[in-house]
Design a protein around this motif. Structure first.
Motif, PDB file in Angstrom:
ATOM      1  N   ASP A  93     -12.397  -2.281   3.574  1.00 41.04           N
ATOM      2  CA  ASP A  93     -11.266  -1.432   2.913  1.00 41.04           C
ATOM      3  C   ASP A  93     -10.585  -1.152   1.731  1.00 41.04           C
ATOM      4  N   ARG A 131     -12.297   8.646  -1.377  1.00 39.76           N
ATOM      5  CA  ARG A 131     -12.733   9.853  -0.019  1.00 39.76           C
ATOM      6  C   ARG A 131     -11.829   9.535   1.084  1.00 39.76           C
ATOM      7  N   ASP A 132     -12.430   8.093   1.354  1.00 41.25           N
ATOM      8  CA  ASP A 132     -11.742   7.565   2.426  1.00 41.25           C
ATOM      9  C   ASP A 132     -11.149   6.165   1.852  1.00 41.25           C
ATOM     10  N   TYR A 133     -11.263   5.633   2.989  1.00 34.55           N
ATOM     11  CA  TYR A 133     -10.595   3.935   2.748  1.00 34.55           C
ATOM     12  C   TYR A 133     -11.687   3.435   2.422  1.00 34.55           C
ATOM     13  N   ARG A 137     -10.523  16.674   1.670  1.00 30.56           N
ATOM     14  CA  ARG A 137     -10.535  15.208   1.744  1.00 30.56           C
ATOM     15  C   ARG A 137     -11.677  14.788   0.600  1.00 30.56           C
ATOM     16  N   THR A 169     -14.113   4.317   1.610  1.00 33.74           N
ATOM     17  CA  THR A 169     -15.623   5.562   0.286  1.00 33.74           C
ATOM     18  C   THR A 169     -15.688   5.652  -0.795  1.00 33.74           C
ATOM     19  N   THR A 179      -7.476   9.928  -1.752  1.00 38.53           N
ATOM     20  CA  THR A 179      -6.741   9.182  -1.003  1.00 38.53           C
ATOM     21  C   THR A 179      -5.177   9.313  -1.146  1.00 38.53           C
TER      22      THR A 179
END
Length: 509
Positions: free
Chosen positions: A367, A344-346, A323, A348, A326
């Protein structure tokens, strides 16, 4: 765009008072400044063909930014382009350079600056003796010195007394919040059928690349500011969503097709464009790409969340599964060339040191839509889905009282005013300003230091997806839109200088 006729501007009824003594060169310079500030570039240039006087508007803008950014050597070069006899002004810059080097414990570099750059200048004996005494005990003698930004602003003001007209350094605040007048230089209609998702000036400011569906339209900006179309970049199967230029080599760029491949292109000195290589990962598609800092390898984010690295020949030299990114992501490399920045995340931002696997993060409370890193690598601009744009200080190390401190990313400021509900809109750094696209069909511009909305540029008929700043011509922007056009904007010179000065004042308050 044709200029308005003189009759529409009131004719030539104004006269100079007969009891006023005014030098001819000063009068002509004033008239030219007025013409340029009103946007009459052609008239201003025609007047320059008379008396040999130069305005140096863009050089002065560049010079101010170089001083504030601490780029002493570059500012010296720009200063020589502005005026021939620059010893007194150079002495101020070099003295400041000496102080900064000494405050950073770079004693050897400070000694070289003193002996090789300051001492040879005319009328430098006294200041040379004074600075020499500081080398004996730098930490003690520099105690209580101004902060770097404050001292740079002081240098700028001192230079202003020698170089710039006094009025240009003192903005008029009586009308409250400044607005930046603008005009459309040119509207470019895409040759392809696609919307413009990404537009990027090359670092040298000579070329402009803009996506158009599966193709990328290329243009060259000639010294006359006239734009010439080059051969489009053709070969992607999917729409192109990402463009990034190689630094410092402006003649190569990468394009990324949506969940497809990355292509490397080269522009020849004659303007011909060719594809040098196509980079692909078997059974996976690319979503973003970035050059390594040395320009010798390429990173790409993949649609399964992994990151791959290729050398220029296309050989895979690194792969990080997991991960790491994105599907809708930007990609950047920190200035030291050691960390990869991605989402990394929506919510982060990941800073990934690929050689050691070490990670650090920025956690947003919304986001993430897109991000952009400043040219100096010190700041990150993060656009959020809730119509906020956050400015983060991402410098990991900071020197304080001769000590190096490790710092986490710090939220500096939030910009508001643009519209975003459904689409990916991108923001960018424009020197001391921030610009962003918007779903209201406009370009929004803020002061980086003050956070004030200083301009809204109207001209597109659909969502503005992206904005790019021309570093070589600081008053020039380009924007790409769903209306399938690219607009080149020019900012009013006089008001730009006023707002720029006001931003400098915010930096030291």
């Amino acid at each position: 765009m044709d200029l308005p006729s003189t009759s529409s501007q009131g004719g030539g009824n104004e006269v100079v008072r007969s009891n006023t003594v005014l030098r001819k060169t000063k009068l002509v310079r004033g008239i030219k400044s007025l013409l340029y500030s009103l946007g009459y570039d052609r008239k201003g240039k025609s007047l320059e063909k008379g008396p040999v006087i130069e305005l140096h508007k863009e050089l002065v803008d560049l010079f101010i930014e170089q001083i504030i950014d601490g780029k002493c050597d570059e500012s010296q070069s720009t200063l020589l382009d502005i005026c021939k006899h620059a010893d007194k002004k150079s002495l101020l810059i070099l003295e400041h350079k000496f102080y900064e080097l000494l405050s950073e414990d770079k004693v050897i570099e400070a000694c070289k600056t003193l002996g090789l750059e300051i001492a040879p200048l005319d009328n430098s004996d006294e200041i040379t003796r004074e600075l020499s005494s500081l080398i004996i005990s730098p930490s003690e003698n520099l105690c209580g010195q101004e902060s770097v930004i404050r001292s740079r602003k002081r240098v700028l003001k001192d230079l202003g007394n020698l170089l710039l007209p006094k009025k240009s350094l003192k903005p008029n605040y009586q009308h409250g919040k400044d607005k930046v007048p603008y005009r459309i230089i040119q509207t470019l209609k895409n040759h392809g059928l696609g919307e413009v998702w990404c537009v990027q000036f090359s670092p040298c400011g000579r070329y402009l690349a803009a996506t158009s569906g599966n193709d990328v339209n290329m243009s060259e900006i000639r010294p006359s500011r006239r734009i010439v179309r080059l051969t489009p970049l053709v070969g992607h199967i999917q729409p192109v969503s990402y463009i990034t230029w190689r630094i410092p080599n402006d003649l190569q760029l990468l394009t990324c097709g949506v969940e497809e491949t990355v292509k490397r292109w080269k522009i020849s000195p004659t303007g011909d464009v060719s594809c040098l290589h196509t980079y692909r990962k078997e059974n996976l598609g690319t979503v973003s790409c970035a050059w390594a800092r040395n320009g010798e390898s390429i990173f790409a984010g993949l649609n399964n969340g992994s990151i791959v690295r290729w050398n220029l020949q296309g050989e895979e030299v690194g792969f990080w599964d997991g991960r790491r990114t994105t599907r809708i992501a930007d990609l950047a490399i920190t200035r030291n060339g050691r960390e990869l920045i991605t989402t990394r995340d929506y919510n982060t931002i990941l800073f990934f040191r690929w050689e050691t696997g070490w990670e650090r993060f920025i956690y947003e409370d919304g986001d993430i839509v897109s991000f952009s890193m400043s040219e100096d690598g010190c700041y990150l601009l993060v656009s959020l889905a809730d119509e906020r744009i956050n400015l983060w200080d991402i410098r990991q190390h900071k020197r304080l009282n001769a000590k190096v401190m490790n710092l986490p990313p710090r939220l500096v400021r939030t910009f508001k005013g643009h519209k975003r509900k459904r689409y990916v809109v991108r923001a960018c750094f424009c020197g001391l300003f921030i610009a962003s696209g918007s779903e209201d069909s406009n370009v929004h511009v803020w002061g980086k230091a003050s956070g004030r909305l200083v301009g809204v540029f109207v001209g597109h008929s659909d969502t503005v997806n992206c904005v790019s700043w021309n570093r070589a011509h600081p008053r020039m922007l380009a924007s790409g839109s769903d209306d399938r056009t690219v607009i080149r904007w020019a900012v009013n010179a006089h008001t730009y200088q006023t707002v720029l000065t006001r931003e400098l004042n915010y930096m030291i308050e």
